[in-house]
Design an enzyme around this catalytic site. Structure first.
Site, PDB file in Angstrom:
ATOM      1  N   GLU A 240     -19.487  26.864  -0.357  1.00 42.52           N
ATOM      2  CA  GLU A 240     -18.141  26.730  -0.196  1.00 42.52           C
ATOM      3  C   GLU A 240     -17.818  25.173   0.099  1.00 42.52           C
ATOM      4  OE1 GLU A 240     -14.927  27.813   3.278  1.00 42.52           O
ATOM      5  OE2 GLU A 240     -16.132  29.419   2.290  1.00 42.52           O
ATOM      6  N   ARG A 266       7.451   1.650 -11.853  1.00 44.45           N
ATOM      7  CA  ARG A 266       8.311   1.507 -10.816  1.00 44.45           C
ATOM      8  C   ARG A 266       8.454  -0.221 -10.580  1.00 44.45           C
ATOM      9  NH1 ARG A 266      13.048   2.692  -8.190  1.00 44.45           N
ATOM     10  NH2 ARG A 266      12.589   2.464  -5.626  1.00 44.45           N
ATOM     11  N   GLN A 277      -0.179  -7.075  -4.479  1.00 46.69           N
ATOM     12  CA  GLN A 277      -1.531  -6.527  -3.781  1.00 46.69           C
ATOM     13  C   GLN A 277      -1.159  -5.474  -2.734  1.00 46.69           C
ATOM     14  OE1 GLN A 277      -3.796  -9.344  -1.105  1.00 46.69           O
ATOM     15  NE2 GLN A 277      -4.593  -9.932  -3.161  1.00 46.69           N
TER      16      GLN A 277
END
Length: 377
Positions: A240, A266, A277
């Site tokens: 798991e 965008r 940056q």
């Protein structure tokens, strides 16, 4: 060391990416549980990836299984569904395959691999989360089997499952050596399941409580031997903590791609936000977490395939993937800004689905404890 996938691994990954994206497109509504989802995942081989081929499984090792689950998590935006399928396979079907009697394996594994049946993982208790050595659910031996009594909580798939893999104290004086693992038919007399919890995330994975009241379990539905429950649980946790979290590596990969594409498109102040940056470095941090977590997880799976105990690499991988998922999901929201806060874009869902990753399968703090112990501290 060879960091390249084989032709077979690459083909399997690409096939999973394509089929999972077609079967579970981005527009699906998280939390809309449907039995057909399980049949679909079974048909795609996502429910029995590492189960023996004789029972309908894929027969893959840990690394090849992780590659498939990673691709599933990358292609399917419903992380709750990916989690539900992984809990079904690694916490339930795997211990049945490795420790179940012939009758139990024949009864359950073909249906679990095909999606005809759903398995629920019943270990956590209201007063026992990280400390699984003090289970309040008890099992007393009777003629032909055992009688279970007590309550389990946060049972993944519990409200909708057909079979439960659960653990109970059979000898309270023996500590972790006094625990036994069982497979319980969810429709058996004495099993009472709650309605699904209203959770923060992972909506498509129904979870709730399960009460056992004088519930009879036949002897051939004991996994391994009486008293071997703790060892069986830890064995399933290895699968798991490694392979289930491969789904989160897929999520991390998807977030990096989405943020990179958004930062190129965008524009603010007359330029793409990726040219700032503050944004580009945030995405680089996301990429660093992704690749670091992926390498740790692959190494843990390779160690498992080699027959190693793999306790330390599995703990480190689980810790790295889960913490990376939360940190990178927060970063993704910040990259998307106000749009990341809106449900329409699916970014906030990634954050809600990632937060539980630092809690289940052993908290981040428990993974550090395990790692410290392995280092001799």
């Amino acid at each position: 060391m060879d960091f390249h996938l084989s032709a077979a691994q690459s083909a399997r990954r690409q096939n999973t990416l394509r089929q999972a994206a077609e079967a579970f497109p981005p527009g699906r509504q998280p939390g809309a549980f449907d039995r057909e989802d399980w049949h679909t995942m079974g048909a795609l081989g996502l429910l029995g990836t590492c189960l023996p081929a004789e029972f309908g499984g894929g027969g893959l090792g840990a690394l090849d299984t992780a590659l498939v689950i990673e691709a599933f998590g990358r292609a399917c935006t419903d992380t709750g569904l990916v989690f539900a399928a992984s809990a079904h396979q690694f916490a339930c079907a795997v211990p049945i395959a490795e420790f179940g009697s012939k009758a139990v394996r024949l009864r359950w594994l073909p249906d679990l691999a095909s999606g005809a049946a759903i398995a629920g993982n019943a270990m956590t208790e209201p007063e026992s989360g990280s400390d699984v050595s003090r289970l309040k659910v008890t099992a007393r031996q009777v003629d032909g089997g055992w009688r279970l009594d007590g309550t389990k909580s946060f049972v993944s798939n519990g409200p909708v499952c057909d079979a439960l893999v659960t653990y109970a104290t059979t000898d309270p004086d023996m500590g972790h050596l006094g625990q036994t693992a069982f497979v319980v038919d969810a429709q058996a007399p004495g099993v009472r399941r709650s309605e699904p919890f209203d959770k923060m995330g992972l909506w498509s994975c129904r979870a709730g409580t399960v009460d056992f009241e004088n519930c009879f379990v036949p002897d051939d539905h004991v996994l391994g031997q009486p008293g071997a429950g703790a060892a069986i649980f830890q064995a399933s946790m290895g699968w798991e903590r490694a392979c289930l979290f491969a789904g989160y590596v897929g999520l991390l990969d998807r977030l990096v791609d989405r943020c990179t594409a958004f930062a190129r498109e965008r524009r603010q102040s007359g330029r793409p936000i990726g040219s700032f940056q503050a944004v580009s470095h945030r995405i680089v941090d996301m990429k660093l977490r992704l690749e670091s977590a992926r390498l740790l997880l692959y190494r843990a799976c390779a160690e498992m395939d080699s027959g190693s105990r793999a306790v330390l690499p599995v703990a480190l991988a689980k810790l790295a993937v889960s913490e990376a998922a939360v940190a990178s999901a927060v970063d993704a929201v910040r990259v998307f800004g106000g749009r990341g806060y809106l449900a329409d874009h699916g970014i906030e869902a990634a954050l809600r689905d990632s937060v539980p990753a630092v809690l289940f399968s052993g908290t981040s703090e428990m993974q550090k404890e395990i790692a410290a112990k392995e280092l001799g501290l």
